[in-house]
Design a protein around this motif. Structure first.
Motif, PDB file in Angstrom:
ATOM      1  N   GLU A   1       2.248  21.853  -7.396  1.00 38.22           N
ATOM      2  CA  GLU A   1       0.594  20.990  -7.111  1.00 38.22           C
ATOM      3  C   GLU A   1      -0.515  22.103  -7.384  1.00 38.22           C
ATOM      4  N   ARG A   2       0.723  23.112  -7.384  1.00 37.29           N
ATOM      5  CA  ARG A   2      -1.238  24.052  -7.514  1.00 37.29           C
ATOM      6  C   ARG A   2      -0.281  24.387  -9.103  1.00 37.29           C
ATOM      7  N   ALA A   3       0.517  24.705  -9.610  1.00 37.54           N
ATOM      8  CA  ALA A   3       1.041  24.375 -10.922  1.00 37.54           C
ATOM      9  C   ALA A   3      -0.152  23.806 -11.979  1.00 37.54           C
ATOM     10  N   LEU A   4      -0.335  22.745 -11.453  1.00 34.56           N
ATOM     11  CA  LEU A   4      -1.110  20.886 -12.086  1.00 34.56           C
ATOM     12  C   LEU A   4      -2.118  21.744 -11.973  1.00 34.56           C
ATOM     13  N   GLU A   5      -3.062  22.554 -11.163  1.00 37.85           N
ATOM     14  CA  GLU A   5      -4.336  22.110 -10.411  1.00 37.85           C
ATOM     15  C   GLU A   5      -4.916  23.200 -11.376  1.00 37.85           C
ATOM     16  N   MET A   6      -3.609  24.528 -11.429  1.00 36.29           N
ATOM     17  CA  MET A   6      -4.581  25.645 -12.154  1.00 36.29           C
ATOM     18  C   MET A   6      -4.768  24.749 -13.622  1.00 36.29           C
ATOM     19  N   LEU A   7      -3.312  24.105 -14.616  1.00 32.90           N
ATOM     20  CA  LEU A   7      -4.051  23.934 -15.843  1.00 32.90           C
ATOM     21  C   LEU A   7      -5.097  23.077 -16.086  1.00 32.90           C
ATOM     22  N   GLN A   8      -5.510  22.621 -15.011  1.00 31.62           N
ATOM     23  CA  GLN A   8      -6.829  22.084 -14.590  1.00 31.62           C
ATOM     24  C   GLN A   8      -8.199  22.911 -14.675  1.00 31.62           C
ATOM     25  N   VAL A   9      -8.242  23.360 -13.903  1.00 36.22           N
ATOM     26  CA  VAL A   9      -8.620  24.733 -13.957  1.00 36.22           C
ATOM     27  C   VAL A   9      -9.013  25.670 -14.974  1.00 36.22           C
ATOM     28  N   VAL A  10      -8.351  25.756 -15.757  1.00 36.89           N
ATOM     29  CA  VAL A  10      -8.539  26.315 -17.425  1.00 36.89           C
ATOM     30  C   VAL A  10      -8.758  25.492 -17.991  1.00 36.89           C
ATOM     31  N   GLY A  11      -8.996  24.112 -17.990  1.00 35.34           N
ATOM     32  CA  GLY A  11      -8.947  22.963 -19.528  1.00 35.34           C
ATOM     33  C   GLY A  11      -7.863  22.527 -20.217  1.00 35.34           C
ATOM     34  N   ILE A  12      -6.724  22.539 -19.088  1.00 35.71           N
ATOM     35  CA  ILE A  12      -5.881  22.148 -20.575  1.00 35.71           C
ATOM     36  C   ILE A  12      -5.750  20.745 -20.762  1.00 35.71           C
ATOM     37  N   PRO A  13      -5.587  19.984 -21.141  1.00 38.68           N
ATOM     38  CA  PRO A  13      -5.775  18.400 -21.296  1.00 38.68           C
ATOM     39  C   PRO A  13      -4.131  17.462 -20.824  1.00 38.68           C
ATOM     40  N   SER A  14      -4.083  16.825 -20.451  1.00 40.76           N
ATOM     41  CA  SER A  14      -2.433  15.755 -20.064  1.00 40.76           C
ATOM     42  C   SER A  14      -1.774  16.963 -19.592  1.00 40.76           C
ATOM     43  N   PRO A  15      -2.706  17.461 -17.866  1.00 41.38           N
ATOM     44  CA  PRO A  15      -2.009  18.803 -16.892  1.00 41.38           C
ATOM     45  C   PRO A  15      -0.453  18.162 -16.884  1.00 41.38           C
ATOM     46  N   GLU A  16       0.058  16.920 -16.552  1.00 39.55           N
ATOM     47  CA  GLU A  16       1.336  15.978 -16.062  1.00 39.55           C
ATOM     48  C   GLU A  16       2.508  16.525 -17.598  1.00 39.55           C
ATOM     49  N   SER A  17       2.356  16.282 -18.641  1.00 38.50           N
ATOM     50  CA  SER A  17       2.797  16.129 -19.637  1.00 38.50           C
ATOM     51  C   SER A  17       2.737  17.659 -19.888  1.00 38.50           C
ATOM     52  N   ARG A  18       2.075  18.699 -20.255  1.00 43.37           N
ATOM     53  CA  ARG A  18       2.228  20.341 -20.538  1.00 43.37           C
ATOM     54  C   ARG A  18       2.948  20.824 -19.514  1.00 43.37           C
ATOM     55  N   LEU A  19       3.012  20.220 -18.334  1.00 40.96           N
ATOM     56  CA  LEU A  19       3.509  21.062 -17.109  1.00 40.96           C
ATOM     57  C   LEU A  19       5.559  20.863 -17.648  1.00 40.96           C
ATOM     58  N   LYS A  20       5.661  19.924 -18.065  1.00 41.30           N
ATOM     59  CA  LYS A  20       7.220  20.079 -18.945  1.00 41.30           C
ATOM     60  C   LYS A  20       7.433  20.481 -20.222  1.00 41.30           C
ATOM     61  N   GLN A  21       6.033  20.659 -20.773  1.00 38.35           N
ATOM     62  CA  GLN A  21       6.597  21.686 -22.206  1.00 38.35           C
ATOM     63  C   GLN A  21       7.174  22.777 -22.254  1.00 38.35           C
ATOM     64  N   TYR A  22       7.478  23.389 -23.244  1.00 41.38           N
ATOM     65  CA  TYR A  22       7.867  24.948 -22.980  1.00 41.38           C
ATOM     66  C   TYR A  22       6.434  25.584 -24.201  1.00 41.38           C
ATOM     67  N   PRO A  23       6.834  26.744 -23.851  1.00 46.44           N
ATOM     68  CA  PRO A  23       5.567  27.461 -24.873  1.00 46.44           C
ATOM     69  C   PRO A  23       5.493  27.241 -26.193  1.00 46.44           C
ATOM     70  N   HIS A  24       6.888  26.858 -26.920  1.00 50.70           N
ATOM     71  CA  HIS A  24       6.833  27.151 -28.380  1.00 50.70           C
ATOM     72  C   HIS A  24       6.105  25.388 -28.677  1.00 50.70           C
ATOM     73  N   GLU A  25       5.804  24.811 -27.875  1.00 52.75           N
ATOM     74  CA  GLU A  25       5.471  23.145 -28.117  1.00 52.75           C
ATOM     75  C   GLU A  25       3.858  23.728 -27.709  1.00 52.75           C
ATOM     76  N   LEU A  26       3.933  24.133 -27.603  1.00 53.45           N
ATOM     77  CA  LEU A  26       1.742  24.475 -27.267  1.00 53.45           C
ATOM     78  C   LEU A  26       0.879  25.244 -28.320  1.00 53.45           C
ATOM     79  N   SER A  27      -0.191  24.675 -29.156  1.00 54.87           N
ATOM     80  CA  SER A  27      -1.215  25.801 -29.744  1.00 54.87           C
ATOM     81  C   SER A  27      -0.957  27.287 -29.851  1.00 54.87           C
ATOM     82  N   GLY A  28      -1.349  28.093 -29.820  1.00 56.29           N
ATOM     83  CA  GLY A  28      -1.687  29.561 -29.592  1.00 56.29           C
ATOM     84  C   GLY A  28      -3.189  29.199 -28.810  1.00 56.29           C
TER      85      GLY A  28
END
Length: 227
Positions: free
Chosen positions: A91-118
């Motif tokens: 829950e805290r991880a999801l909150e922090m992704l929202q705080v730093v402005g990452i879109p679709s945070p729920e799906s981002r939690l399941k991703q690996y670093p190489h799947e994200l942009s710089g």
């Protein structure tokens, strides 16, 4: 601030007791909230790192673990330092992704670093560094290798996090634009030596040291060519 190789990153790694085995730290004292952390053991320092002191390392691609999901990497310090359960940490991880402005945070939690942009990887690094509400955040070249649009977004997110949590930030950079946007106080280094130190406005607009003047004069300036 200072040119490459002047000792900016090494100074910060010294504070965190993260120097390589072939180097050692020598300091009269490093005071952090009334405690001299230059004299404490590595084990004691591990309790501070990631908890009271957060660090955004220079390259998020090599600093993030490629075999763990984003959720796992934000969860780890929360469970280790704050005793969160796995569900609380998620829950805290999801909150922090929202705080730093990452879109679709729920799906981002399941991703690996190489799947994200710089830019997204850099924001994940900020989220990890800030998840335990540290008193101090050290950001080592947080906008390096990002395009100017993403640079601006990352700077804005760091300023927003500072306002939300009241966290002090030490930013290591050679980007005068970032210094101008973020800094209250500026320390100019050359070859490991302090050349100038003072309020950002004073140092940037009325530098006294010749090296500082040269550093500022090296900033590219855009000019419209004559017709």
């Amino acid at each position: 601030v200072g040119e490459s190789g002047c000792g900016k990153s090494v100074s910060m790694l010294s504070v965190l007791h993260l120097l390589d085995d072939n180097a050692k730290m020598e300091a009269d004292e490093i005071m952090f909230h009334g405690k001299d952390i230059s004299k404490i053991s590595t084990r004691e320092m591990r309790k501070l790192n990631g908890h009271e002191i957060g660090m955004i390392f220079q390259d998020p691609m090599t600093s993030l673990n490629p075999v763990f999901t984003i959720e796992q990497q934000i969860r780890d310090p929360l469970m280790r330092h704050l005793g969160y359960t796995k569900e609380q940490a998620r829950e805290r991880a999801l909150e922090m992704l929202q705080v730093v402005g990452i879109p679709s945070p729920e799906s981002r939690l399941k991703q690996y670093p190489h799947e994200l942009s710089g830019g997204l990887r850099q924001r994940v690094m900020i989220a990890i560094a800030m998840c335990c509400n540290p008193r101090l955040l050290i950001a080592d070249e947080p906008t390096t290798a990002l395009d100017v649009t993403v640079q601006r977004q990352v700077v804005q997110e760091m300023l927003r996090v500072r306002e939300l949590f009241g966290t002090a930030i030490i930013i290591v950079t050679h980007d005068i634009g970032v210094v101008s946007a973020m800094a209250d106080t500026v320390l100019v280094l050359q070859n490991g030596n302090r050349m100038e130190y003072g309020p950002a406005k004073s140092v940037l607009e009325h530098p006294r040291n010749e090296y500082t003047k040269e550093l500022l004069s090296a900033v590219p300036k855009l000019r419209r060519s004559g017709s």
